[in-house]
Design a protein around this motif. Structure first.
Motif, PDB file in Angstrom:
ATOM      1  N   CYS A  76       0.793  -1.324  -0.012  1.00 62.87           N
ATOM      2  CA  CYS A  76       0.109   0.112   0.030  1.00 62.87           C
ATOM      3  C   CYS A  76       0.873   1.330   0.030  1.00 62.87           C
ATOM      4  O   CYS A  76       0.421   2.258  -0.454  1.00 62.87           O
ATOM      5  CB  CYS A  76      -0.840   0.023   1.316  1.00 62.87           C
ATOM      6  SG  CYS A  76      -2.229  -1.129   1.110  1.00 62.87           S
ATOM      7  N   ASN A  81      -3.379   6.376  -1.635  1.00 62.29           N
ATOM      8  CA  ASN A  81      -4.297   6.006  -0.340  1.00 62.29           C
ATOM      9  C   ASN A  81      -5.328   6.853   0.128  1.00 62.29           C
ATOM     10  O   ASN A  81      -5.119   8.147  -0.304  1.00 62.29           O
ATOM     11  CB  ASN A  81      -3.277   5.548   0.944  1.00 62.29           C
ATOM     12  CG  ASN A  81      -2.690   4.120   0.344  1.00 62.29           C
ATOM     13  OD1 ASN A  81      -3.142   3.304   0.370  1.00 62.29           O
ATOM     14  ND2 ASN A  81      -1.322   4.439   0.133  1.00 62.29           N
ATOM     15  N   ARG A  87     -11.464   8.444   4.417  1.00 62.73           N
ATOM     16  CA  ARG A  87     -11.923   7.201   5.433  1.00 62.73           C
ATOM     17  C   ARG A  87     -13.122   7.795   6.333  1.00 62.73           C
ATOM     18  O   ARG A  87     -14.122   7.056   6.345  1.00 62.73           O
ATOM     19  CB  ARG A  87     -10.716   6.904   6.427  1.00 62.73           C
ATOM     20  CG  ARG A  87      -9.597   6.362   5.908  1.00 62.73           C
ATOM     21  CD  ARG A  87      -8.437   6.064   6.987  1.00 62.73           C
ATOM     22  NE  ARG A  87      -7.380   5.495   6.215  1.00 62.73           N
ATOM     23  CZ  ARG A  87      -7.249   4.068   6.052  1.00 62.73           C
ATOM     24  NH1 ARG A  87      -8.210   3.406   6.351  1.00 62.73           N
ATOM     25  NH2 ARG A  87      -6.234   3.416   5.343  1.00 62.73           N
ATOM     26  N   CYS A 113      -5.602  -0.633  -2.669  1.00 64.87           N
ATOM     27  CA  CYS A 113      -5.709  -0.469  -1.294  1.00 64.87           C
ATOM     28  C   CYS A 113      -7.058   0.454  -0.888  1.00 64.87           C
ATOM     29  O   CYS A 113      -7.617   0.533  -0.150  1.00 64.87           O
ATOM     30  CB  CYS A 113      -4.410  -0.007  -0.773  1.00 64.87           C
ATOM     31  SG  CYS A 113      -3.255  -1.327  -0.625  1.00 64.87           S
ATOM     32  N   ASP A 117      -9.679  -0.399   1.480  1.00 60.28           N
ATOM     33  CA  ASP A 117      -9.957   0.109   2.675  1.00 60.28           C
ATOM     34  C   ASP A 117     -11.318   1.034   2.738  1.00 60.28           C
ATOM     35  O   ASP A 117     -11.953   1.030   3.788  1.00 60.28           O
ATOM     36  CB  ASP A 117      -8.854   1.287   3.028  1.00 60.28           C
ATOM     37  CG  ASP A 117      -7.534   0.791   3.218  1.00 60.28           C
ATOM     38  OD1 ASP A 117      -7.483  -0.656   3.515  1.00 60.28           O
ATOM     39  OD2 ASP A 117      -6.589   1.325   3.002  1.00 60.28           O
ATOM     40  N   ARG A 120     -13.866  -1.807   3.651  1.00 63.88           N
ATOM     41  CA  ARG A 120     -13.808  -2.123   5.210  1.00 63.88           C
ATOM     42  C   ARG A 120     -14.240  -0.943   5.967  1.00 63.88           C
ATOM     43  O   ARG A 120     -14.859  -1.331   6.763  1.00 63.88           O
ATOM     44  CB  ARG A 120     -12.072  -2.063   5.546  1.00 63.88           C
ATOM     45  CG  ARG A 120     -11.797  -3.634   4.929  1.00 63.88           C
ATOM     46  CD  ARG A 120     -10.396  -3.934   5.036  1.00 63.88           C
ATOM     47  NE  ARG A 120      -9.848  -5.317   4.581  1.00 63.88           N
ATOM     48  CZ  ARG A 120      -8.599  -5.378   4.302  1.00 63.88           C
ATOM     49  NH1 ARG A 120      -7.699  -4.403   4.466  1.00 63.88           N
ATOM     50  NH2 ARG A 120      -8.242  -6.651   3.816  1.00 63.88           N
ATOM     51  N   GLU A 121     -13.980   0.164   5.498  1.00 61.06           N
ATOM     52  CA  GLU A 121     -14.413   1.353   6.440  1.00 61.06           C
ATOM     53  C   GLU A 121     -16.151   1.428   6.422  1.00 61.06           C
ATOM     54  O   GLU A 121     -16.746   1.874   7.193  1.00 61.06           O
ATOM     55  CB  GLU A 121     -13.953   2.610   5.909  1.00 61.06           C
ATOM     56  CG  GLU A 121     -12.419   2.874   6.284  1.00 61.06           C
ATOM     57  CD  GLU A 121     -12.190   3.236   7.869  1.00 61.06           C
ATOM     58  OE1 GLU A 121     -12.960   2.963   8.521  1.00 61.06           O
ATOM     59  OE2 GLU A 121     -10.949   3.099   7.915  1.00 61.06           O
TER      60      GLU A 121
END
Length: 205
Positions: A76, A81, A87, A113, A117, A120-121
């Motif tokens: 990553c 990112n 996020r 990534c 991410d 998942r968040e």
């Protein structure tokens, strides 16, 4: 002789009234926006219960464009990112979907990534990699295969299956829908019997 003073008092009264009304108007506007957003979320959740429907979500905010020349899928630190704002966007989207009644979903994701991410968040359940969702920004020859594989996977969804969310990239979503989505935007599509995609809803972050 005293008329100007009366005008001055009236003018001051108008300023005070405007100052009092402005916060109330702002609050009403915010409440109306929240209500509209909740209705949009509710519509998305309803659509995701239907066969052959899925939500295509562009990964949340990740500053930059494309990927660095030294990009490695398994590292990553070599990739663009999510920012902290990104996020937070993904977490808020997940929260709003749960508030609208989406208790759990199958979340398929690009292996990049910033997409993984984001998935998942969302915190909406199982997250699985699905290579057709990987960005083809650097290899446009993959576009037709990517479109075909994404549409085929959505077409598999039957009544009673978990709602399907697919976290991907701008180029992939544009290939399927013709839409250039914003970071974090959701586009709900239905795969028609002829194998093409019909856009049923859009949800801005």
């Amino acid at each position: 002789m005293h008329v100007p003073g009366v005008f001055r008092l009236c003018f001051l009264a108008l300023i005070v009234a405007a100052a009092v009304l402005r916060p109330a108007q702002a609050e009403d506007t915010a409440q109306a926006e929240d209500t509209a957003q909740a209705e949009d979320m509710g519509r998305v959740v309803e659509l995701l219960d239907l066969p052959r429907h899925a939500a295509l979500m562009r990964h949340a905010t990740a500053p930059g464009t494309g990927d660095p020349d030294h990009f490695r899928l398994d590292d990553c630190t070599t990739q663009r990112n999510l920012s902290e704002a990104g996020r937070a966007e993904a977490r808020e989207t997940g929260r709003l979907l749960r508030a609208a009644g989406l208790a759990e979903a199958l979340v398929l994701t690009s292996r990049w990534c910033r997409a993984t991410d984001t998935a998942r968040e969302l915190d909406l359940g199982e997250v699985d990699p699905f290579p057709p969702l990987d960005s083809f920004f650097r290899d446009r020859s993959r576009e037709d295969a990517v479109r075909r594989d994404i549409l085929a996977r959505i077409a598999e969804r039957k009544a009673g299956d978990p709602p399907l969310i697919m976290v991907s990239h701008q180029v992939n979503i544009t290939a399927v829908t013709g839409i250039f989505p914003a970071s974090g935007e959701i586009v709900v599509v239905e795969v028609l019997p002829d194998g093409t995609a019909a856009v049923r809803a859009r949800l801005s972050p």
